[in-house]
Write a protein that holds these residues in place. Structure first.
Motif, PDB file in Angstrom:
ATOM      1  N   SER A  13       0.939  -1.056   0.106  1.00 11.74           N
ATOM      2  CA  SER A  13       0.056  -0.052  -0.076  1.00 11.74           C
ATOM      3  C   SER A  13       0.832   1.304   0.167  1.00 11.74           C
ATOM      4  O   SER A  13       1.713   1.341   0.682  1.00 11.74           O
ATOM      5  CB  SER A  13      -0.711   0.031   1.183  1.00 11.74           C
ATOM      6  N   GLU A  45      -1.888  -1.443  -3.777  1.00 15.10           N
ATOM      7  CA  GLU A  45      -3.150  -1.294  -3.216  1.00 15.10           C
ATOM      8  C   GLU A  45      -3.379  -0.022  -2.601  1.00 15.10           C
ATOM      9  O   GLU A  45      -3.075   0.354  -1.370  1.00 15.10           O
ATOM     10  CB  GLU A  45      -3.288  -2.445  -2.155  1.00 15.10           C
ATOM     11  N   ASP A  48      -6.843   3.503   0.138  1.00 14.12           N
ATOM     12  CA  ASP A  48      -6.771   3.827   1.420  1.00 14.12           C
ATOM     13  C   ASP A  48      -7.001   5.280   1.637  1.00 14.12           C
ATOM     14  O   ASP A  48      -6.261   5.963   2.515  1.00 14.12           O
ATOM     15  CB  ASP A  48      -5.568   3.302   1.985  1.00 14.12           C
ATOM     16  N   SER A  52      -3.111   7.121   0.902  1.00 12.20           N
ATOM     17  CA  SER A  52      -2.464   6.743  -0.278  1.00 12.20           C
ATOM     18  C   SER A  52      -1.813   7.658  -1.041  1.00 12.20           C
ATOM     19  O   SER A  52      -2.466   9.024  -1.202  1.00 12.20           O
ATOM     20  CB  SER A  52      -3.366   6.123  -1.244  1.00 12.20           C
ATOM     21  N   GLN A  77      -5.144  -1.191  -7.402  1.00 16.87           N
ATOM     22  CA  GLN A  77      -6.732  -1.444  -6.957  1.00 16.87           C
ATOM     23  C   GLN A  77      -7.545  -0.265  -7.280  1.00 16.87           C
ATOM     24  O   GLN A  77      -8.687  -0.497  -7.355  1.00 16.87           O
ATOM     25  CB  GLN A  77      -6.513  -1.546  -5.371  1.00 16.87           C
ATOM     26  N   SER A 182     -13.200  -3.358   1.885  1.00 20.28           N
ATOM     27  CA  SER A 182     -12.312  -3.678   2.856  1.00 20.28           C
ATOM     28  C   SER A 182     -10.884  -4.519   2.270  1.00 20.28           C
ATOM     29  O   SER A 182     -11.036  -4.762   1.076  1.00 20.28           O
ATOM     30  CB  SER A 182     -12.858  -4.826   3.833  1.00 20.28           C
ATOM     31  N   TYR A 183      -9.855  -4.664   2.868  1.00 20.82           N
ATOM     32  CA  TYR A 183      -8.677  -5.442   2.596  1.00 20.82           C
ATOM     33  C   TYR A 183      -9.225  -6.794   2.167  1.00 20.82           C
ATOM     34  O   TYR A 183      -8.677  -7.286   1.210  1.00 20.82           O
ATOM     35  CB  TYR A 183      -7.601  -5.273   3.591  1.00 20.82           C
ATOM     36  N   HIS A 184     -10.177  -7.356   3.073  1.00 20.57           N
ATOM     37  CA  HIS A 184     -10.306  -8.777   2.851  1.00 20.57           C
ATOM     38  C   HIS A 184     -10.976  -8.843   1.371  1.00 20.57           C
ATOM     39  O   HIS A 184     -10.899  -9.923   0.761  1.00 20.57           O
ATOM     40  CB  HIS A 184     -11.541  -9.246   3.985  1.00 20.57           C
ATOM     41  N   ALA A 187      -8.476  -7.763  -1.708  1.00 21.34           N
ATOM     42  CA  ALA A 187      -7.287  -8.642  -2.031  1.00 21.34           C
ATOM     43  C   ALA A 187      -7.834  -9.894  -2.642  1.00 21.34           C
ATOM     44  O   ALA A 187      -7.232 -10.480  -3.235  1.00 21.34           O
ATOM     45  CB  ALA A 187      -6.782  -8.889  -0.531  1.00 21.34           C
ATOM     46  N   ARG A 201       2.419 -14.135   2.040  1.00 21.69           N
ATOM     47  CA  ARG A 201       2.345 -13.004   2.708  1.00 21.69           C
ATOM     48  C   ARG A 201       2.804 -13.270   4.260  1.00 21.69           C
ATOM     49  O   ARG A 201       3.032 -14.576   4.556  1.00 21.69           O
ATOM     50  CB  ARG A 201       1.021 -12.332   2.854  1.00 21.69           C
ATOM     51  N   HIS A 212     -10.873 -15.095   3.520  1.00 21.85           N
ATOM     52  CA  HIS A 212     -10.814 -15.058   2.093  1.00 21.85           C
ATOM     53  C   HIS A 212     -11.247 -16.295   1.690  1.00 21.85           C
ATOM     54  O   HIS A 212     -11.787 -16.319   0.492  1.00 21.85           O
ATOM     55  CB  HIS A 212      -9.355 -14.744   1.769  1.00 21.85           C
TER      56      HIS A 212
END
Length: 280
Positions: A13, A45, A48, A52, A77, A182-184, A187, A201, A212
């Motif tokens: 990010s 990513e 945010d 960002s 993203q 969200s990140y979940h 991603a 990761r 996920h």
């Protein structure tokens, strides 16, 4: 049937410069792909919000080149917002998401239990209807999701086969009040879109993979293998982090340090036990 080519990714990010922990994660992903003659991807990513900083993406590329890594760029993203909206709409239409207007301080005041990500949402907004006039996050109704998904498994190259059970996270946020996903959710969708076959990761995200895997089942997405590597710690035994001003790769690079030598030192000292990156 031919075995799919190995595809891994590094997905930073742009809210701060990369540090040694990022270097290690990128090296693990890069070398795991190279072992099989596969492909290593770089994905930015960058959803945010105000945190960002788009200009950092080029710093990331210079850092990876300095470490001696080779990669392919994939779309950031911020170019994929429509895919996140469509996935959220699918889950919402299936009754698997519900709006939540609670703030973090309000949730904390409810004396909730503690989960892997901190305070676990106690479900106070369940049954609430979506009101476009009120800012709200969209949460996954975890019990409904688990009932719909049934018993499913996922596999980590170090930990082995796991039964997906994200109950300890509670009803996790899929769409944030201040971000399109969200990140979940982001991603998981991105890895599927990019054809990632091994998600590499840090071990601090191990439990998130339960979430996920459920999303993959609910959204009919391909299922990769995972490789959660140990995380690097600072001299005080704490995780390296941008928020603690861990020394950046950019500072090391601009000071004239040998990036490829640094990469070799990281490979020798900190590689996950039980995984070989040497070509078979």
């Amino acid at each position: 049937m031919a075995t799919p080519a190995t595809v891994t990714r590094f997905a930073p990010s742009p809210n701060g410069l990369l540090h040694l922990g990022h270097a290690y994660s990128a090296i693990v992903a890069h070398d795991r792909a190279m072992r099989d003659g596969g492909t290593f991807l770089l994905r930015i990513e960058d959803i945010d919000g105000a945190r960002s900083r788009p200009e950092l993406a080029d710093d990331f590329r210079r850092d990876l080149e300095w470490l001696g890594l080779e990669w392919e760029d994939v779309p950031a993203q911020s170019t994929r917002l429509e895919s996140y909206e469509k996935a959220a709409e699918t889950l919402l239409n299936e009754g698997l998401l519900f709006p939540c207007t609670c703030t973090r301080s309000e949730i904390e005041a409810m004396d909730p239990r503690i989960g892997p990500d901190g305070f676990v949402y106690p479900g106070s907004c369940k049954g609430q209807l979506l009101d476009p006039a009120k800012p709200a996050a969209l949460r996954l109704d975890m019990e409904k999701a688990l009932d719909r998904a049934g018993e499913i498994i996922w596999e980590d190259e170090l930990a082995g086969v796991m039964i997906a059970d994200p109950r300890e996270f509670g009803d996790v946020v899929m769409v944030r009040k201040d971000a399109p996903a969200s990140y979940h959710l982001a991603a998981t969708l991105d890895d599927a879109a990019d054809g990632v076959t091994i998600v590499t990761r840090g071990g601090d995200l191990f439990h998130a993979s339960h979430i996920h895997r459920i999303l993959q089942q609910l959204l009919d997405l391909p299922v990769p293998t995972w490789l959660h590597h140990p995380i690097l710690l600072d001299e005080g035994g704490k995780k390296l982090a941008k928020s603690r001003n861990s020394p950046s790769l950019t500072d090391r690079r601009e000071a004239g340090e040998d990036g490829q030598l640094l990469a070799e030192q990281l490979r020798l000292q900190n590689f996950p036990a039980g995984i070989s990156l040497e070509k078979a």
